[in-house]
Design a protein around this motif. Structure first.
Motif: not given
Length: 411
Positions: A289-298
């Motif tokens: 039930s957790a949200e999953l997000w993805l980001d490639g900033g570095h």
């Protein structure tokens, strides 16, 4: 394939030699829009492409690095390059190069340029790989248009240790009698870009001088000397995307496109691993039930933009799963995010020689005041987080290479 021994070696000599042996395909590529900058290149390019395609144009696009598959780098008239065509082009470039020194990025860029020359289209969007002045993509004598997105500190070991030096490299894409859209810049960077434009005879269209963009009442407002456009906010999430959208809209204006094209640019642009909400796949299943997000900033500027974007999401406890390269300013990236996250779980990036160890990432996170822990991998981190906080917002972040692994693992 025997490649030049250095992974990165900024020079145009090897590229120009191979292109010459191929018959100079760079001279036959459809109208080139050349995009440089530190942050926002890919997002800006995706919005320009969406606007042009909505206006009925066939558009080539070149981006790097890829996330899940190499084919993502080369888009021919709107479609990702086919496997057979890619293999044929790479074999042609390898044979033509005849064992001469060349880097991986150089030979694959030459293959892309050959593909663009062979395939009819109206426009070609070229994203700079690193810097600009001596980047492999900088082989076009007279681009239709240039774009320079915000310049900040990154890749200092290759581009220089000051903003002025980095801006000088980015401004190297400017050509005589061409126009360039310039996104928001620090004064030190803008000064250098203006100097280089004056030197080569390029005309700049600068944010804050020739065009303006802002958010107002849930809408995007864009204004230049031709008037005001009231547009939807970009589909790409984050306050920083408003500035990227402004550069894309100004580029479309310079290409003579309509307000309808600008609207479609806002609504239809897609760019993976830029605060992307993952909604299906094995990793999403593992998150429950957790949200999953993805980001490639570095880099530090990406950390600032990501922090601001996270604050605009609905309230939910944030837990970061972070892996980074050892060439990046890790504390600079993490510092603005420290106030957003409840915990951080450090991971190493699988099969990446330049990865920071999980322990090194955790040490950097602790140095900026974060509650940080080592995890064996992304799945282990997700399970640890959800065991304690089933309704967490989990953000996997820190590297495009980590993002690529996640997208492959998530199907």
């Amino acid at each position: 394939m025997d490649l030049h021994p250095k992974v990165i070696d900024l020079s145009l000599d090897r590229t120009e030699r191979l292109l010459s042996k191929l018959g100079n395909p760079e001279r036959r590529v459809p109208a080139v829009i050349h995009v440089a900058g530190t942050n926002g290149k890919g997002s800006t390019q995706s919005m320009i492409r969406a606007g042009l395609e909505s206006d009925g144009h066939a558009v080539h696009a070149y981006t790097s690095p890829h996330l899940a598959r190499f084919h993502e780098r080369i888009r021919l008239a709107g479609e990702l390059i086919r496997e057979d065509d890619l293999i044929e082009l790479l074999e042609l470039c390898e044979t033509t190069n005849a064992g001469e020194p060349i880097t991986y990025f150089e030979i694959t860029t030459c293959a892309a340029i050959q593909a663009f020359a062979n395939t009819p289209a109206d426009y070609t969007l070229m994203e700079v790989g690193l810097g600009g002045r001596v980047d492999t993509t900088n082989v076009f004598r007279k681009p239709e248009l240039c774009v320079i997105t915000p310049v900040s500190m990154d890749h200092t070991q290759f581009l220089g240790d000051t903003l002025a030096k980095i801006a000088f490299e980015k401004a190297g894409i400017l050509k005589r009698n061409t126009f360039c859209v310039v996104g928001p810049q620090e004064e030190e960077a803008l000064e250098v870009i203006e100097q280089q434009a004056s030197k080569v005879g390029a005309t700049l269209k600068i944010y804050g001088q020739h065009w303006h963009v802002w958010e107002e009442n849930g809408r995007l407002m864009f204004q230049d000397e031709n008037g005001l456009w009231d547009l939807p906010l970009p589909a790409l999430i984050g306050a920083h995307q408003v500035q990227n959208a402004g550069a894309a809209i100004m580029a479309l204006r310079m290409l003579g496109k309509s307000e309808d094209a600008a609207i479609d640019a806002m609504l239809n642009a897609e760019w993976p691993a830029r605060l992307q909400h993952l909604k299906t796949g094995p990793l999403v299943d593992a998150a429950g039930s957790a949200e999953l997000w993805l980001d490639g900033g570095h880099n530090a500027a990406a950390g600032d933009a990501l922090s601001e974007a996270l604050e605009r999401l609905s309230p939910r406890p944030l837990h970061m799963v972070t892996g980074m390269l050892n060439t990046k300013d890790v504390t600079g990236y993490l510092k603005p995010l420290a106030k957003n996250a409840v915990t951080l779980h450090g991971v190493s990036i699988p099969e990446e020689i330049n990865t920071l160890s999980a322990e090194e990432t955790v040490a950097a996170a602790k140095s900026v005041g974060m509650d940080a822990h080592v995890a064996d991998d992304v799945v282990a981190a997700i399970r640890t987080i959800t065991a304690k906080d089933p309704n967490a917002r989990i953000l996997i972040c820190g590297s495009l290479y980590l993002a690529g692994n996640v997208l492959r693992d998530n199907g």
